[in-house]
Design an enzyme around this catalytic site. Structure first.
Site, PDB file in Angstrom:
ATOM      1  N   LYS A   1       6.601  -4.109  -4.518  1.00 33.53           N
ATOM      2  CA  LYS A   1       8.005  -3.707  -4.519  1.00 33.53           C
ATOM      3  C   LYS A   1       8.596  -3.780  -3.118  1.00 33.53           C
ATOM      4  O   LYS A   1       9.738  -4.170  -2.928  1.00 33.53           O
ATOM      5  CB  LYS A   1       8.098  -2.275  -5.057  1.00 33.53           C
ATOM      6  CG  LYS A   1       9.497  -1.707  -5.113  1.00 33.53           C
ATOM      7  CD  LYS A   1      10.269  -2.316  -6.240  1.00 33.53           C
ATOM      8  CE  LYS A   1      11.714  -1.881  -6.275  1.00 33.53           C
ATOM      9  NZ  LYS A   1      12.521  -2.808  -7.094  1.00 33.53           N
TER      10      LYS A   1
ATOM     11  N   ASN B   1      -1.575   2.214   5.890  1.00 33.99           N
ATOM     12  CA  ASN B   1      -0.687   1.108   5.482  1.00 33.99           C
ATOM     13  C   ASN B   1      -0.383   0.313   6.732  1.00 33.99           C
ATOM     14  O   ASN B   1      -0.154   0.900   7.785  1.00 33.99           O
ATOM     15  CB  ASN B   1       0.681   1.620   5.020  1.00 33.99           C
ATOM     16  CG  ASN B   1       0.642   2.333   3.717  1.00 33.99           C
ATOM     17  OD1 ASN B   1      -0.396   2.414   3.089  1.00 33.99           O
ATOM     18  ND2 ASN B   1       1.781   2.859   3.322  1.00 33.99           N
ATOM     19  N   GLY B   2      -0.281  -1.003   6.580  1.00 35.56           N
ATOM     20  CA  GLY B   2       0.091  -1.818   7.734  1.00 35.56           C
ATOM     21  C   GLY B   2      -1.043  -2.749   8.109  1.00 35.56           C
ATOM     22  O   GLY B   2      -1.985  -2.954   7.334  1.00 35.56           O
TER      23      GLY B   2
ATOM     24  N   LYS C   1      14.185 -13.548 -11.470  1.00 45.23           N
ATOM     25  CA  LYS C   1      13.807 -12.513 -12.450  1.00 45.23           C
ATOM     26  C   LYS C   1      12.867 -13.102 -13.491  1.00 45.23           C
ATOM     27  O   LYS C   1      11.858 -12.514 -13.844  1.00 45.23           O
ATOM     28  CB  LYS C   1      15.028 -11.951 -13.190  1.00 45.23           C
ATOM     29  CG  LYS C   1      15.946 -10.994 -12.494  1.00 45.23           C
ATOM     30  CD  LYS C   1      15.361  -9.691 -12.076  1.00 45.23           C
ATOM     31  CE  LYS C   1      14.632  -9.826 -10.797  1.00 45.23           C
ATOM     32  NZ  LYS C   1      15.137  -9.495  -9.563  1.00 45.23           N
TER      33      LYS C   1
ATOM     34  N   CYS D   1       0.830  -1.213   0.000  1.00 42.17           N
ATOM     35  CA  CYS D   1       0.000   0.000   0.000  1.00 42.17           C
ATOM     36  C   CYS D   1       0.864   1.263   0.000  1.00 42.17           C
ATOM     37  O   CYS D   1       1.953   1.285   0.575  1.00 42.17           O
ATOM     38  CB  CYS D   1      -0.868   0.061   1.243  1.00 42.17           C
ATOM     39  SG  CYS D   1      -1.825  -1.395   1.542  1.00 42.17           S
TER      40      CYS D   1
ATOM     41  N   GLU E   1       9.365 -13.864 -12.018  1.00 43.53           N
ATOM     42  CA  GLU E   1       8.665 -12.638 -11.624  1.00 43.53           C
ATOM     43  C   GLU E   1       8.002 -11.939 -12.794  1.00 43.53           C
ATOM     44  O   GLU E   1       6.856 -11.518 -12.697  1.00 43.53           O
ATOM     45  CB  GLU E   1       9.677 -11.628 -11.041  1.00 43.53           C
ATOM     46  CG  GLU E   1       9.961 -11.716  -9.584  1.00 43.53           C
ATOM     47  CD  GLU E   1      10.955 -10.634  -9.155  1.00 43.53           C
ATOM     48  OE1 GLU E   1      12.075 -10.589  -9.696  1.00 43.53           O
ATOM     49  OE2 GLU E   1      10.599  -9.832  -8.287  1.00 43.53           O
TER      50      GLU E   1
ATOM     51  N   ARG F   1       4.873   0.287  -6.028  1.00 45.53           N
ATOM     52  CA  ARG F   1       4.922  -0.544  -4.826  1.00 45.53           C
ATOM     53  C   ARG F   1       3.994  -1.757  -4.937  1.00 45.53           C
ATOM     54  O   ARG F   1       4.120  -2.695  -4.163  1.00 45.53           O
ATOM     55  CB  ARG F   1       4.492   0.298  -3.608  1.00 45.53           C
ATOM     56  CG  ARG F   1       5.459   1.423  -3.295  1.00 45.53           C
ATOM     57  CD  ARG F   1       4.826   2.427  -2.364  1.00 45.53           C
ATOM     58  NE  ARG F   1       4.622   1.908  -1.034  1.00 45.53           N
ATOM     59  CZ  ARG F   1       5.444   2.059  -0.006  1.00 45.53           C
ATOM     60  NH1 ARG F   1       6.570   2.722  -0.178  1.00 45.53           N
ATOM     61  NH2 ARG F   1       5.170   1.575   1.175  1.00 45.53           N
TER      62      ARG F   1
ATOM     63  N   GLU G   1      19.076 -15.834  -8.755  1.00 47.99           N
ATOM     64  CA  GLU G   1      18.543 -14.511  -9.095  1.00 47.99           C
ATOM     65  C   GLU G   1      18.006 -14.500 -10.532  1.00 47.99           C
ATOM     66  O   GLU G   1      16.971 -13.898 -10.814  1.00 47.99           O
ATOM     67  CB  GLU G   1      19.638 -13.461  -8.881  1.00 47.99           C
ATOM     68  CG  GLU G   1      19.275 -12.036  -9.264  1.00 47.99           C
ATOM     69  CD  GLU G   1      18.074 -11.466  -8.520  1.00 47.99           C
ATOM     70  OE1 GLU G   1      17.605 -12.062  -7.549  1.00 47.99           O
ATOM     71  OE2 GLU G   1      17.580 -10.413  -8.963  1.00 47.99           O
TER      72      GLU G   1
ATOM     73  N   HIS H   1      19.859 -34.699  -8.564  1.00 47.79           N
ATOM     74  CA  HIS H   1      19.200 -35.216  -7.362  1.00 47.79           C
ATOM     75  C   HIS H   1      17.707 -34.880  -7.377  1.00 47.79           C
ATOM     76  O   HIS H   1      17.167 -34.379  -6.385  1.00 47.79           O
ATOM     77  CB  HIS H   1      19.870 -34.654  -6.104  1.00 47.79           C
ATOM     78  CG  HIS H   1      21.316 -35.017  -6.007  1.00 47.79           C
ATOM     79  ND1 HIS H   1      21.747 -36.304  -5.789  1.00 47.79           N
ATOM     80  CD2 HIS H   1      22.444 -34.271  -6.154  1.00 47.79           C
ATOM     81  CE1 HIS H   1      23.073 -36.333  -5.773  1.00 47.79           C
ATOM     82  NE2 HIS H   1      23.517 -35.109  -6.008  1.00 47.79           N
TER      83      HIS H   1
ATOM     84  N   TRP I   1      -2.987  -2.704  -1.390  1.00 45.36           N
ATOM     85  CA  TRP I   1      -2.545  -4.062  -1.728  1.00 45.36           C
ATOM     86  C   TRP I   1      -3.224  -4.944  -0.695  1.00 45.36           C
ATOM     87  O   TRP I   1      -2.863  -4.929   0.482  1.00 45.36           O
ATOM     88  CB  TRP I   1      -1.016  -4.127  -1.619  1.00 45.36           C
ATOM     89  CG  TRP I   1      -0.382  -5.341  -2.206  1.00 45.36           C
ATOM     90  CD1 TRP I   1      -0.032  -5.528  -3.517  1.00 45.36           C
ATOM     91  CD2 TRP I   1       0.022  -6.528  -1.524  1.00 45.36           C
ATOM     92  NE1 TRP I   1       0.548  -6.767  -3.670  1.00 45.36           N
ATOM     93  CE2 TRP I   1       0.598  -7.397  -2.475  1.00 45.36           C
ATOM     94  CE3 TRP I   1      -0.047  -6.953  -0.194  1.00 45.36           C
ATOM     95  CZ2 TRP I   1       1.107  -8.653  -2.141  1.00 45.36           C
ATOM     96  CZ3 TRP I   1       0.454  -8.200   0.139  1.00 45.36           C
ATOM     97  CH2 TRP I   1       1.020  -9.035  -0.837  1.00 45.36           C
TER      98      TRP I   1
HETATM   99  C1  G6P Z   1      10.017  -7.730  -2.742  1.00 42.78           C
HETATM  100  C2  G6P Z   1      10.497  -7.216  -4.080  1.00 42.78           C
HETATM  101  C3  G6P Z   1      11.835  -7.851  -4.431  1.00 42.78           C
HETATM  102  C4  G6P Z   1      12.839  -7.591  -3.310  1.00 42.78           C
HETATM  103  C5  G6P Z   1      12.316  -8.069  -1.953  1.00 42.78           C
HETATM  104  C6  G6P Z   1      13.203  -7.583  -0.818  1.00 42.78           C
HETATM  105  O1  G6P Z   1       9.708  -9.077  -2.835  1.00 42.78           O
HETATM  106  O2  G6P Z   1       9.557  -7.504  -5.090  1.00 42.78           O
HETATM  107  O3  G6P Z   1      12.321  -7.287  -5.634  1.00 42.78           O
HETATM  108  O4  G6P Z   1      14.036  -8.243  -3.608  1.00 42.78           O
HETATM  109  O5  G6P Z   1      11.017  -7.531  -1.728  1.00 42.78           O
HETATM  110  O6  G6P Z   1      13.154  -6.183  -0.788  1.00 42.78           O
HETATM  111  P1  G6P Z   1      14.204  -5.262  -0.082  1.00 42.78           P
HETATM  112  O7  G6P Z   1      13.661  -3.879  -0.228  1.00 42.78           O
HETATM  113  O8  G6P Z   1      14.263  -5.704   1.350  1.00 42.78           O
HETATM  114  O9  G6P Z   1      15.506  -5.455  -0.759  1.00 42.78           O
END
Ligand code: G6P
Length: 579
Positions: free
Chosen positions: A574, A97-98, A456, A2, A459, A27, A452, A475, A71
């Site tokens: 985000k 938010n929260g 990506k 949010c 995602e 976000r 990673e 395995h 959100w």
């Molecule tokens: C969310 C984002 C990711 C990010 C993760 C950790 O899942 O979508 O892209 O890596 O949070 O976020 P931070 O701000 O703690 O690096």
């Protein structure tokens, strides 16, 4: 997650709120809304994406207002559950938010006292509580209200007969923008950059009252002073420019980001921090966790310092018995799990260090010391430049700890990243885009790079993708290898080169189409893979960077070929500010 924004001042609030909400879109959200105060309190809220037509056909007048991108946590995404929420008398509006942990009990009590609830949200208890506490002073009513809330909140409240926006913060970020004849408040700095460079970061427990020419912050009812800081990001940093997507823009910013971060992360005072402890524990989530895993290979390989890397969400509940330096890695500085893990580490008397990209973020206030990455605002949900900036910090830390043996290498990193932009990934994209599952494999530091890469890919393209240490594939995952499951393998010079070549042959023998990322001129690798992606000859640290960028671009172009919503993948946020 949010986002909230508030405005009071000499201009019409609604257009500024909408513009602010657009800045917060990155976000992640599923509904949105604003409330302004004119002759009446006016509220407009909807499920779905912010659209100009909604606001053009219903322009809300008034020089004071609040806005929200939601959100969903409590209650499905729909018009009713969208914020702002109002009280029974339609005199008070709140965005939040929260998570209010005791909302269900409060809701029962309020219902018993005759309040009528329209939504399924936890937030709606707040305007009803304010309604009960309101005796003409909104600040005082909010103060009494937050005293009974348990959980996390960044909230903004307005009332029909009050000239102020009231803001309160507990475990959820909130920053004030100090303008000229106007004040703003928002969940992060991005909506403020267009209007002011002067910001105040609220602390947990703070309540602020904002009017056009004045703001005041109270803590336990007593006025407190918080420093006014000058933001080092500019408004251009949050614009997409000529790029089709923020993600692509951010990928292309990486040479500069790497260069700047290496240049600025040179404070040698961190060296003793690492030398005083038996080991280092990294806590992080998502992409930041993968950067932490790379750090492990660097620090253990170059400096013989033992490093454990823990998922923050696990560390908080299953804290190991450590006396380590605990390093919290978080781009946003606000990830709830990472903050909780860091607090836990402090409670265990560990020394703490934060690696973050955001000035004034909560992590900087918890950790004993902070190293900033210089990525600038990252808007694409999929982290790219923030990862490279974290790698830059970790490489520089290893360098400082090892008598600067990487100085020369680090001075070339930005050039090496730029060379990746010249590579042709067309054949690799063709191979990936119709896949039902893609494996990314590597060994040593290329194992987290593979993790990673897979993150990506899933995602933003929504293709299932798994990152594996190359030796582990036999395995279990071998059972999944078919001509429809490409494997993207990193196979560059080093002590695992020969075993990687054997692994690639084994996978190929089971029918998997192979993409090999290797060193240019490597005819052995080129012959056994279906698509060869040659990297310029370079030292290990540089190859970690370049392979990471190759994977970002591979995911980006695959997602683009599939016409995905690259900057805002479905269901993702985000910054994950709830556990
Ligand atoms: C969310 C984002 C990711 C990010 C993760 C950790 O899942 O979508 O892209 O890596 O949070 O976020 P931070 O701000 O703690 O690096």
């Amino acid at each position: 997650m949010c986002g909230i924004v508030g405005y009071v001042g000499r201009r019409e609030a609604a257009p500024l709120l909408v513009q602010g909400l657009r800045r917060l879109e990155y976000r992640g959200y599923d509904s949105f809304g604003i409330a302004t105060r004119d002759k009446d309190l006016l509220v407009l809220k909807h499920k779905g994406k912010i659209s100009d037509t909604v606001f053009v056909s219903n322009p809300l007048p008034g020089g004071l207002g609040i806005g929200h991108t939601r959100w969903a946590t409590h209650g499905v995404p729909n018009d009713v559950n969208a914020h702002p929420h109002v009280d029974c008398t339609h005199n008070i509006a709140v965005v939040h938010n929260g998570v209010i942990e005791n909302y269900s009990e409060l809701r029962k009590q309020l219902t018993a006292r005759g309040h009528h609830f329209s939504s399924q949200t936890d937030t709606e208890v707040i305007p009803h509580l304010i309604e009960e506490n309101y005796e003409g002073d909104l600040l005082e009513a909010v103060r009494r209200t937050v005293a009974v809330l348990h959980g996390s909140y960044a909230l903004l409240a307005i009332a029909q007969d009050d000239d102020r926006v009231i803001a309160a913060r507990e475990k959820s970020p909130l920053v004030l923008g100090i303008g000229d004849g106007e004040m703003l408040a928002a969940s992060d700095m991005t909506p403020l950059l267009e209007h002011t460079e002067r910001v105040v970061f609220l602390e947990d427990g703070d309540i602020a009252s904002l009017s056009a020419d004045h703001y005041e912050i109270l803590r336990a009812g007593i006025p407190v002073t918080r420093p006014v800081e000058i933001v080092d990001w500019g408004v251009e940093d949050v614009k997409k420019g000529a790029f089709e997507h923020y993600m692509l823009k951010e990928i292309y910013e990486q040479p500069q980001v790497f260069y700047e971060t290496v240049r600025t992360a040179t404070d040698e005072s961190i060296v003793p921090l690492f030398k005083k402890v038996p080991g280092v524990t990294v806590v992080a989530c998502g992409t930041s966790y993968h950067a932490g895993l790379v750090f492990k290979y660097l620090l253990e390989g170059m400096c013989s310092i033992p490093v454990r890397v823990e998922l923050a969400s696990e560390f908080k509940y299953f804290t190991p018995p450590i006396r380590d330096l605990v390093v919290a890695v978080t781009q946003s500085g606000e990830t709830a799990d990472t903050l909780a893990a860091l607090r836990k580490a402090k409670a265990h008397n560990c020394m703490t260090l934060a690696v973050t990209n955001v000035q004034g973020s909560t992590v900087t206030r918890i950790a004993d010391q902070t190293i900033f990455t210089r990525a600038g605002p990252e808007i694409g949900v999929a982290a790219t430049k923030s990862f490279t900036a974290q790698l830059a910090v970790f490489m520089q830390v290893a360098n400082l700890l090892c008598d600067r043996e990487l100085d020369e290498v680090l001075s070339r990193g930005h050039l090496a990243i730029s060379e990746v932009f010249l590579m042709d990934l067309g054949k690799a994209v063709t191979l990936c885009k119709d896949a039902g599952l893609i494996f990314f494999v590597g060994r040593g530091p290329f194992y987290p790079v593979a993790l990673e890469g897979a993150l990506k890919m899933k995602e933003i393209s929504y293709i299932p993708a798994e990152g594996y240490a190359a030796g582990e594939l036999k395995h279990g995952p071998f059972a999944l290898l078919t001509p429809e499951t490409p494997v993207v393998a990193i196979c560059t010079p080093g002590n695992t080169y020969d075993v990687m070549i054997s692994n690639i042959k084994e996978m190929k023998a089971r029918g998997a189409p192979m993409v090999g990322i290797g060193e240019e001129g490597d005819s052995e690798l080129e012959e056994i893979v279906d698509v060869f992606v040659p990297l310029p000859r370079s030292p290990l640290a540089i190859r970690i960077l370049t392979t990471s960028v190759v994977f970002q671009l591979l995911s980006y172009y695959t997602a683009k070929a599939l016409e995905r919503e690259i900057d805002k993948p479905r269901n993702l946020a985000k910054s994950v500010t709830v556990e």
